[in-house]
Write a protein that holds these residues in place. Sequence first.
Motif, PDB file in Angstrom:
ATOM      1  N   LEU A   1     -29.853  44.092 -48.209  1.00 21.45           N
ATOM      2  CA  LEU A   1     -28.722  43.475 -48.905  1.00 21.45           C
ATOM      3  C   LEU A   1     -27.999  44.512 -49.759  1.00 21.45           C
ATOM      4  CD1 LEU A   1     -27.080  40.971 -49.789  1.00 21.45           C
ATOM      5  CD2 LEU A   1     -28.776  40.674 -51.600  1.00 21.45           C
ATOM      6  N   ALA A   2     -28.753  45.359 -50.450  1.00 18.49           N
ATOM      7  CA  ALA A   2     -28.154  46.401 -51.290  1.00 18.49           C
ATOM      8  C   ALA A   2     -27.359  47.392 -50.442  1.00 18.49           C
ATOM      9  CB  ALA A   2     -29.240  47.123 -52.078  1.00 18.49           C
ATOM     10  N   LEU A   3     -27.920  47.805 -49.311  1.00 21.85           N
ATOM     11  CA  LEU A   3     -27.206  48.738 -48.430  1.00 21.85           C
ATOM     12  C   LEU A   3     -25.937  48.099 -47.871  1.00 21.85           C
ATOM     13  CD1 LEU A   3     -30.256  50.312 -46.602  1.00 21.85           C
ATOM     14  CD2 LEU A   3     -28.742  51.438 -48.259  1.00 21.85           C
ATOM     15  N   THR A   4     -26.008  46.828 -47.571  1.00 28.22           N
ATOM     16  CA  THR A   4     -24.827  46.107 -47.093  1.00 28.22           C
ATOM     17  C   THR A   4     -23.753  46.082 -48.173  1.00 28.22           C
ATOM     18  OG1 THR A   4     -26.174  44.713 -45.669  1.00 28.22           O
ATOM     19  CG2 THR A   4     -23.984  43.894 -46.206  1.00 28.22           C
ATOM     20  N   ALA A   5     -24.161  45.816 -49.408  1.00 25.84           N
ATOM     21  CA  ALA A   5     -23.204  45.770 -50.521  1.00 25.84           C
ATOM     22  C   ALA A   5     -22.561  47.138 -50.738  1.00 25.84           C
ATOM     23  CB  ALA A   5     -23.907  45.297 -51.788  1.00 25.84           C
ATOM     24  N   ILE A   6     -23.348  48.194 -50.659  1.00 26.27           N
ATOM     25  CA  ILE A   6     -22.802  49.545 -50.834  1.00 26.27           C
ATOM     26  C   ILE A   6     -21.820  49.863 -49.713  1.00 26.27           C
ATOM     27  CG2 ILE A   6     -23.391  52.008 -50.758  1.00 26.27           C
ATOM     28  CD1 ILE A   6     -26.013  51.185 -52.285  1.00 26.27           C
ATOM     29  N   ARG A   7     -22.211  49.573 -48.490  1.00 31.45           N
ATOM     30  CA  ARG A   7     -21.334  49.868 -47.334  1.00 31.45           C
ATOM     31  C   ARG A   7     -20.047  49.051 -47.408  1.00 31.45           C
ATOM     32  NH1 ARG A   7     -17.980  50.053 -44.050  1.00 31.45           N
ATOM     33  NH2 ARG A   7     -18.049  50.896 -41.944  1.00 31.45           N
ATOM     34  N   TYR A   8     -20.166  47.786 -47.712  1.00 22.90           N
ATOM     35  CA  TYR A   8     -18.986  46.934 -47.805  1.00 22.90           C
ATOM     36  C   TYR A   8     -18.124  47.333 -49.006  1.00 22.90           C
ATOM     37  CZ  TYR A   8     -15.944  42.913 -48.133  1.00 22.90           C
ATOM     38  OH  TYR A   8     -14.831  42.121 -48.196  1.00 22.90           O
ATOM     39  N   GLY A   9     -18.773  47.561 -50.139  1.00 24.28           N
ATOM     40  CA  GLY A   9     -18.035  47.890 -51.350  1.00 24.28           C
ATOM     41  C   GLY A   9     -17.254  49.190 -51.246  1.00 24.28           C
ATOM     42  N   ASP A  10     -17.776  50.148 -50.479  1.00 30.99           N
ATOM     43  CA  ASP A  10     -17.105  51.437 -50.328  1.00 30.99           C
ATOM     44  C   ASP A  10     -16.540  51.597 -48.914  1.00 30.99           C
ATOM     45  OD1 ASP A  10     -16.207  53.680 -51.670  1.00 30.99           O
ATOM     46  OD2 ASP A  10     -18.016  54.858 -51.305  1.00 30.99           O
TER      47      ASP A  10
END
Length: 166
Positions: A112-121
């Motif tokens: 979930l954290a990696l998804t948030a980082i990828r989506y956020g940036d």
Amino acid sequence: MKKKLRKERDYLSTFNPEKLSVTYTEGITSSSPVIPRRYTLTHSDSTGELFLNVGINYAWGKINALRDEVLGEWKECGNSLCFCIYLYIDQGDFTQAVSAKRYEIFRRELPLALTAIRYGDRILFNTLPYLDQAPIIVNFMSSYPQFARQENWGTFQGFWTENGSI
């Protein structure tokens, strides 16, 4: 190991882009620079909101006493780039049982954290698509040897391809 990672990646379906707030600080824009570029991902237990700070330095002021944030940065790895994640399992004063539980939670929630980082940036990734091919190296930081380890978690592309997200 691959089966376990695939099972953990099923948690990506819980990512809600509307609950992600992104802040760029300290001379960082949505598309540059790549190095130095550091990520601090924190969350609210009560609301489920995620807060991603992207800057030259980590957002130390956003980190709480529990140290349940996800820290990440782009690094040069030979002739290419890699994305390094740092997870603080314990601070030396946690019992082994508490550290074991935190280790389990970090492993479960990391997709979930990696998804948030990828989506956020995502603007950076869209500008520099080769970043989706960079290996993700996860560093579990712990005073207990059974939890202190470094693992390769694939690439950001692996998360998107398998789950049809972005």
